[in-house]
Design an enzyme around this catalytic site. Structure first.
Site, short mmCIF file in Angstrom:
data_model
loop_
_atom_site.label_atom_id
_atom_site.label_comp_id
_atom_site.label_asym_id
_atom_site.label_seq_id
_atom_site.Cartn_x
_atom_site.Cartn_y
_atom_site.Cartn_z
N CYS A 128 -36.27 60.94 2.63
CA CYS A 128 -36.98 62.15 2.22
C CYS A 128 -35.98 63.29 1.94
O CYS A 128 -35.24 63.22 0.98
CB CYS A 128 -38.02 62.52 3.27
N HIS A 169 -41.08 57.35 3.73
CA HIS A 169 -40.67 57.29 5.14
C HIS A 169 -40.81 55.87 5.69
O HIS A 169 -41.81 55.55 6.36
CB HIS A 169 -41.49 58.28 5.97
N GLU A 175 -39.46 54.57 8.17
CA GLU A 175 -39.45 54.50 9.64
C GLU A 175 -40.85 54.45 10.23
O GLU A 175 -41.02 54.12 11.42
CB GLU A 175 -38.66 55.70 10.21
#
Length: 248
Positions: free
Chosen positions: A111, A219, A221
């Protein structure tokens, strides 16, 4: 004991400019641990000499998400839709990027991390997608999603032959989550765009010929536990860091 030590990966922290607190979402830590790395959170306020020592200590670096970079970095005035800015974080991350690249260490940006990498290498970004970008899609894409981050909300078309294509098992597109109001506009001269959203927004950048340098706008994660491409991304990054560590 294992025969091979885990690669140490440094993560850049988020900076609350109101309280001066540093923080990091645990999702980054969990993803790196699952991929076999030993993650450490880097200090934001440090001397040039200390940062150089930390750069030498770590096998790779993850530039995390967070607030907006300062538009002065690419020669623009601050747009009215630009958000919170942390000049100390900008300065630290740009210095870290330069030092890490001099040592050819693996780098992953997520990001804001992808955006600051692009800025540091001579590109720029949209300060606000909604007011500065004209979509090529028939309707606006939800780049700041209302759904939980574990849920993908749009697709990314992948450029064949890129590192992203390999990580995605040569798929033509992947589904991703989205949480940003800024995005890469002009890609830095040394980078290429490996993926784009349906509205044309650049979703991935990478550096051909570099051991490992990638930036993704989504994202992963939050997705790696259920999404193969997100899991592969962290594994490939950690593997690159392990290879670097093994050669030292």
């Amino acid at each position: 004991m294992t025969d091979v030590s885990k690669p140490i990966i440094g993560l850049t922290p988020s900076h609350n400019t109101g309280t001066d607190d540093l923080s990091l979402r645990p999702t980054y830590i969990r993803a790196l641990l699952a991929a076999g790395a030993l993650p450490v959170i880097l200090p934001l306020f440090t001397s040039k000499e200390d940062l150089e020592q930390l750069t030498s200590l770590c096998s790779g670096f993850l530039f995390t998400g967070g607030p907006d970079p300062h538009p002065f970095l690419w020669g623009e005035e601050i747009h009215e839709k630009c958000g919170v800015i942390s000049t100390p974080r900008d300065q630290m991350e740009l210095a870290l990027l330069s030092g890490a690249m001099k040592q050819k260490k693996p780098i992953l940006g997520i990001c804001r991390g992808a955006q600051i990498i692009n800025i540091g290498l001579g590109g720029d970004i949209y300060q606000d997608i909604q007011s500065q970008y004209s979509s090529i899609a028939p309707f606006p894409i939800a780049h700041s999603q209302p759904a939980p981050y574990q849920m993908p909300v749009h697709h990314v078309a992948i450029t064949p032959g890129t590192r992203l294509s390999c990580i995605a098992s040569n798929a033509s597109s992947i589904s991703v989550n989205s949480c940003h109001h800024q995005a890469i506009r002009k890609v830095a001269p040394s980078l290429i765009a490996g993926g784009a959203a349906p509205d044309g927004i650049i979703e991935e950048i990478e550096m051909p010929g570099y051991p490992f340098l990638m930036g993704v706008q989504w994202h992963p994660e939050y997705l790696w536990e259920t999404d193969k491409t997100s899991a592969n991304l962290f594994h490939e990054f950690v593997n690159a860091c392990q290879k670097y560590s093994s050669f030292q």
